[in-house]
Design a protein around this motif. Structure first.
Motif, short mmCIF file in Angstrom:
data_model
loop_
_atom_site.label_atom_id
_atom_site.label_comp_id
_atom_site.label_asym_id
_atom_site.label_seq_id
_atom_site.Cartn_x
_atom_site.Cartn_y
_atom_site.Cartn_z
N ALA A 46 7.83 11.92 -0.55
CA ALA A 46 8.85 10.95 -0.13
C ALA A 46 9.17 11.11 1.34
O ALA A 46 9.36 10.12 2.06
N SER A 47 9.20 12.34 1.83
CA SER A 47 9.44 12.59 3.25
C SER A 47 8.32 12.00 4.08
O SER A 47 8.56 11.40 5.14
N GLY A 48 7.07 12.15 3.61
CA GLY A 48 5.94 11.60 4.35
C GLY A 48 5.99 10.08 4.42
O GLY A 48 5.72 9.49 5.47
N LEU A 49 6.34 9.42 3.30
CA LEU A 49 6.44 7.97 3.29
C LEU A 49 7.55 7.50 4.23
O LEU A 49 7.37 6.54 5.00
N LEU A 50 8.71 8.15 4.16
CA LEU A 50 9.80 7.80 5.07
C LEU A 50 9.36 7.98 6.53
O LEU A 50 9.64 7.12 7.38
N THR A 89 0.79 -1.24 0.00
CA THR A 89 0.00 0.00 0.00
C THR A 89 0.82 1.29 0.00
O THR A 89 0.26 2.36 0.21
N PHE A 90 2.12 1.22 -0.24
CA PHE A 90 2.88 2.48 -0.22
C PHE A 90 2.43 3.41 -1.35
O PHE A 90 2.53 4.64 -1.25
N THR A 91 1.91 2.81 -2.45
CA THR A 91 1.41 3.64 -3.54
C THR A 91 0.21 4.48 -3.10
O THR A 91 0.01 5.60 -3.58
N VAL A 92 -0.60 3.93 -2.17
CA VAL A 92 -1.75 4.69 -1.67
C VAL A 92 -1.27 5.90 -0.87
O VAL A 92 -1.83 6.99 -0.97
N VAL A 93 -0.22 5.69 -0.07
CA VAL A 93 0.32 6.78 0.74
C VAL A 93 0.85 7.90 -0.16
O VAL A 93 0.52 9.08 0.03
N LEU A 94 1.67 7.54 -1.15
CA LEU A 94 2.25 8.56 -2.03
C LEU A 94 1.16 9.28 -2.82
O LEU A 94 1.19 10.51 -2.95
N ALA A 95 0.20 8.53 -3.35
CA ALA A 95 -0.87 9.16 -4.13
C ALA A 95 -1.72 10.06 -3.25
O ALA A 95 -2.14 11.15 -3.68
N GLY A 96 -1.97 9.64 -2.01
CA GLY A 96 -2.76 10.47 -1.11
C GLY A 96 -2.07 11.77 -0.76
O GLY A 96 -2.69 12.84 -0.74
N LEU A 97 -0.78 11.70 -0.46
CA LEU A 97 -0.04 12.92 -0.14
C LEU A 97 0.04 13.86 -1.32
O LEU A 97 -0.08 15.09 -1.17
N GLY A 103 -6.76 5.93 5.82
CA GLY A 103 -6.52 7.37 5.93
C GLY A 103 -5.86 7.92 4.68
O GLY A 103 -6.20 9.02 4.21
N ALA A 104 -4.91 7.17 4.11
CA ALA A 104 -4.28 7.61 2.86
C ALA A 104 -5.28 7.62 1.71
O ALA A 104 -5.25 8.52 0.86
N ALA A 105 -6.17 6.63 1.69
CA ALA A 105 -7.22 6.63 0.67
C ALA A 105 -8.15 7.83 0.84
O ALA A 105 -8.63 8.40 -0.15
N LEU A 106 -8.39 8.21 2.09
CA LEU A 106 -9.20 9.41 2.34
C LEU A 106 -8.54 10.64 1.72
O LEU A 106 -9.22 11.48 1.11
N LEU A 107 -7.23 10.78 1.88
CA LEU A 107 -6.53 11.93 1.31
C LEU A 107 -6.69 11.95 -0.21
O LEU A 107 -6.89 13.01 -0.81
N LEU A 108 -6.60 10.78 -0.82
CA LEU A 108 -6.71 10.70 -2.27
C LEU A 108 -8.10 11.11 -2.74
O LEU A 108 -8.26 11.78 -3.76
#
Length: 400
Positions: free
Chosen positions: A42-46, A23-31, A75-80
């Motif tokens: 990238a900072s957020g994922l790290l 699910t890291f793609t969800v995090v990056l896409a959401g941010l 939560g990341a999906a919510l951001l997206l």
């Protein structure tokens, strides 16, 4: 190495790799959706990797329990699904900070947790289903737009889902990466992701559109199920300390772009179950290894971000959607019980994606569902009230 020690070590590493790759793609896409640039994403994922890893190690070693943390995938999906808010990315960071502080507040004041528990589970699940729906439609859109890339990804996901479900999403991700590298032979990336500090801003729309639903879906879809998994394996985790630790990790990481850290739900079973170690007293080794591995994987956030930027956005959303199909199915199943109408209203309003006064649809869906639930409950209570006897009516009439 002692053979008996190898088993929990492997289980811990597998847990972290599956959780990250899935699910890291969800995090990056959401941010990126809420306004982060590539360095901030990238900072957020790290940050969420390190925060989840540190909290996992500290709690596992302190309590000798397989307490595994993760980032909030819902939560990341919510951001997206929410997209940009008033105040831009700094306002989103302010919402992340508010969510972390809210988790700490629930740990400090249990009465707040009881208040949140008053929201019917079906309505909370319907809100999550509405958030996930658009993202889970992305594989269909990807087939229409980039079929030569999307069809192999979906086929590999389906085959692995049938024969090795745990590796279905990592397998789909690997296929997507190969497709991206095939079309882009040269890949330029910095050796380590930058740590970008963003000073938070606080706006009403961001707090209502992001902070409140982020807090609710993280609690309802991650922390509570994660606690249930641990309890199901016979553990009694210190939930108050877990909330304080995850809230502190989330609040601290917010300034670097981390959206939320919480108890792992699905991958928690990999470290808490007998596959990690036959002896329940030794499974904390697996969770500790998982935390250390997650920290190491976070160092690859720069490479992960570079790959995501090279890929067609719809392909990344497709991989994220495949990763969330299970969550969508379970949230829909939990939505339509004894409060089906209220849950349906919540789902429809949330999935619509509408925004009023700069506030996203997740809040309006929750508000509409709860309001209809209270309205119908009062109406049903009135219908079920016992009728007055003739004597009571007569006496009542004399008093008028």
């Amino acid at each position: 190495m002692e053979p008996s020690l190898l088993r929990p070590l492997i289980a811990g590493m597998v847990t972290a790799i599956v959780g990250f790759a899935g699910t890291f793609t969800v995090v990056l896409a959401g941010l990126r959706a809420v306004g982060a640039d590539s360095r901030q994403a990238a900072s957020g994922l790290l940050t969420v990797c390190v925060a989840a890893g540190v909290v996992t190690v500290l709690l596992s070693v302190r309590h000798r329990l397989p307490v595994t943390m993760a980032w909030s995938t819902p939560g990341a999906a919510l951001l997206l699904s929410t997209g940009p808010v008033d105040g831009g990315y700094p306002a989103a960071v302010g919402a992340f900070l508010a969510c972390g502080l809210a988790m700490m507040a629930v740990g400090l004041f249990p009465a707040l947790g009881r208040l949140i528990a008053l929201i019917p589970r079906s309505i909370a699940s319907a809100m999550l289903a509405g958030i996930l729906l658009k993202l889970c439609l992305a594989p269909v859109s990807a087939v229409a737009q980039v079929p030569w890339m999307a069809l192999p990804v979906i086929a590999i996901w389906a085959v692995l889902y049938r024969y090795a479900r745990l590796w279905s999403v990592p397998g789909a991700l690997a296929a997507a990466v190969l497709a991206v590298l095939w079309t882009t032979p040269s890949l330029s990336v910095s050796p380590a992701p930058a740590v970008v500090l963003t000073w938070p801003a606080f706006t009403g729309s961001a707090l209502v559109s992001i902070a409140l639903p982020l807090f609710l879906v993280t609690m309802a879809s991650q922390n509570v199920p994660g606690l249930a998994v641990l309890s199901g394996y016979g553990y009694r985790p210190p939930f108050t300390q877990i909330l304080l630790a995850t809230g502190a990790g989330s609040a601290t990481g917010a300034l670097l772009g981390g959206h939320a850290v919480n108890l792992a739900a699905i991958t928690a079973a990999l470290t808490a179950g007998p596959d990690a170690d036959p002896d329940p007293a030794r499974r904390w080794i697996a969770s500790t290894t998982s935390g250390l591995t997650m920290i190491a994987l976070g160092l690859g956030a720069g490479l992960a971000t570079a790959l995501v930027l090279l890929a067609p956005p719809v392909l990344i959303e497709a991989v994220a959607g495949l990763a969330l199909f299970g969550a969508l199915a379970s949230s829909i199943a939990a939505s339509f019980g004894d409060k089906a109408e209220s849950a349906a209203i919540t789902f429809v309003v949330t999935a619509s994606g509408v925004s009023f006064f700069g506030i996203g649809s997740a809040f309006w869906g929750l508000l509409a569902g709860v309001a209809f639930h209270l309205l119908t409950r009062r109406h049903q209570a009135g219908l079920s009230a016992p009728a007055s006897s003739p004597g009571e009516t007569e006496r009542s009439g004399r008093r008028i």
